[in-house]
Design an enzyme around this catalytic site. Sequence first.
Site, PDB file in Angstrom:
ATOM      1  N   THR A 109      81.786  10.255  29.447  1.00 17.30           N
ATOM      2  CA  THR A 109      82.080   9.324  30.546  1.00 17.30           C
ATOM      3  C   THR A 109      82.859   8.147  29.947  1.00 17.30           C
ATOM      4  OG1 THR A 109      79.835   8.416  30.281  1.00 17.30           O
ATOM      5  CG2 THR A 109      80.196   9.998  32.069  1.00 17.30           C
ATOM      6  N   ASN A 125      81.540  -2.591  31.163  1.00 18.70           N
ATOM      7  CA  ASN A 125      80.462  -2.498  32.140  1.00 18.70           C
ATOM      8  C   ASN A 125      80.687  -3.365  33.375  1.00 18.70           C
ATOM      9  OD1 ASN A 125      78.105  -0.741  31.100  1.00 18.70           O
ATOM     10  ND2 ASN A 125      78.854  -1.831  29.306  1.00 18.70           N
ATOM     11  N   LYS A 162      76.722  13.201  24.540  1.00 14.36           N
ATOM     12  CA  LYS A 162      77.529  12.130  25.099  1.00 14.36           C
ATOM     13  C   LYS A 162      76.636  10.921  25.313  1.00 14.36           C
ATOM     14  CE  LYS A 162      77.814  10.730  28.832  1.00 14.36           C
ATOM     15  NZ  LYS A 162      77.199   9.532  29.532  1.00 14.36           N
ATOM     16  N   SER A 180      85.071   2.184  38.398  1.00  8.40           N
ATOM     17  CA  SER A 180      86.465   2.553  38.592  1.00  8.40           C
ATOM     18  C   SER A 180      87.101   3.115  37.330  1.00  8.40           C
ATOM     19  CB  SER A 180      87.269   1.345  39.056  1.00  8.40           C
ATOM     20  OG  SER A 180      87.158   0.285  38.139  1.00  8.40           O
ATOM     21  N   GLU A 232      79.749   1.631  23.767  1.00  7.96           N
ATOM     22  CA  GLU A 232      80.730   0.852  24.528  1.00  7.96           C
ATOM     23  C   GLU A 232      81.021  -0.473  23.830  1.00  7.96           C
ATOM     24  OE1 GLU A 232      79.365   2.688  28.856  1.00  7.96           O
ATOM     25  OE2 GLU A 232      78.690   0.687  28.236  1.00  7.96           O
ATOM     26  N   THR A 289      68.182  11.578  24.458  1.00 12.36           N
ATOM     27  CA  THR A 289      69.448  10.857  24.379  1.00 12.36           C
ATOM     28  C   THR A 289      70.041  10.819  25.763  1.00 12.36           C
ATOM     29  OG1 THR A 289      71.619  10.812  23.365  1.00 12.36           O
ATOM     30  CG2 THR A 289      70.687  12.966  23.805  1.00 12.36           C
TER      31      THR A 289
END
Length: 488
Positions: free
Chosen positions: A227, A483, A250, A488, A340, A261
């Site tokens: 993602t 975040n 992932k 989008s 991230e 996870t």
Amino acid sequence: MKFARNVALALAVVSSSCVGAFSTSRINNAMNKASSNAATMLRETNGGLDTDLILPSFSTKEEYISYLKKAGALPDGFALGTAKGTFVSVEAPAMGPLPIKATVIHLTEGPTDSWAAVFTSNRFPGCPIKVGKDRLAKGHPLQALVINNKVSNVCPGGDGIAAAESVCAAVAEGLNLPGGANTVLPSSTGVIGWRLPAKELAEDVVPKAIEAIQEDSAFAAAEAIMTTDRYPKLRSKTLSNGVRVVGVAKGAGMIEPNMATMLGYIMTDATIEKSKLQTMLSAACNRSFNSISIDGDESTSDTVVAIASGLKPLSSEDELQAALFEVCEGLSADLVRNGEGTGHVMRVKISNFPGSEYDARRMGRHLVNSPLVKCAISGNDPNTGRIAGAIGSFMGKFFPEESVDEMSLTLGGRTIFNNGKFVLEGQEVEEELSNHMGDAQLGEHDDFPQHQKFVEIGIDFGGEGSDVTVLGSDLTKEYVAVNADYRS
């Protein structure tokens, strides 16, 4: 292409020692070294077709992708396909057509009873989690898995369980599975609260994924399940008698698992009893996925699955357990490094904690989740008082009767706290600590892992107790940016 894998030399060593980055007990150093040497010889014999225990440095994304593709050969009895599609969210139609991917993993030689799973303990689990728990509790055999990204199917306005089951039915029909939808395990990841676009998946994306099915590599799955991940994650290990273990995962945010996870899938062609595989998987999760944190948020969709085709005899259960440790620990470290906006990965080694391994992991996660510690690491600022403060906060709240008088701290291998006092005199020490952090820095936008370095933090309580290792990431502006605009 399947290849011969028979290196008897590695068996005696590897089967006697579980080697990994998250060891929770003291392992003899000589055995660690011998096991590592045996693993290296095994990989060299396989022509590099296993991932290394510590991944090498990469200079380009293409170099990293090539490495994973070469190491991603599927175990016997597995095939997989991926495909893309689009959908329009019922909840946010103004966003227009959005991309979605599906991955189908197929056991080509028939269903297997030998599968295990560990799921999130979040009290608002996704509908695929509910379906998976039901399959596991009822002892259904499995012959396929289906995974979609973009929408997690968590507490949706419609009937999320029916939606998940309809996608499973499409997989069963497309693969002509004799056991029907009950032999398909679903997983979803992505936006929470949106309805699963089951019609688009069942009628368009899943059929295309089945058309694309192949028996060569797991890399396509590692890529398709992403993602906000910046790059795919894959680990593999070949046992001395040729049994193969391959895992993909992932996850880049909402990562502080309490059971598993974000999403992880481990495939093997070993012959192993279901109950033994479940025990092995649970142990591997505790040493790996339960010892990491990116942002302290446990996902509603956490799932890790191990599934065995049973096409090859297993000569050593210990060797399989060691392989599961290595694959899971490698994947969990990859998750943190790929977090991230991650700019640094902290590796916190805790020794002689005056409590259980579970509580030692809690303390480690408390430290790596401290916003003050995260920000200091992000800025290469050796503000060591924040580390001590976070430890003291945890101990005061949860272990107020335990002494911390003998506790010592190290940063980058240098002692920074001992006998109740900081040891930080001089600009030279300040620069050394800052340089250690800077040397471990990653690019927040990098689309491949350039190196495997850590900001090393050591905590030793003295005496005797539990030993664990916990990984965590720093906090950067990029994490906030990702975040703030996730959907989008």
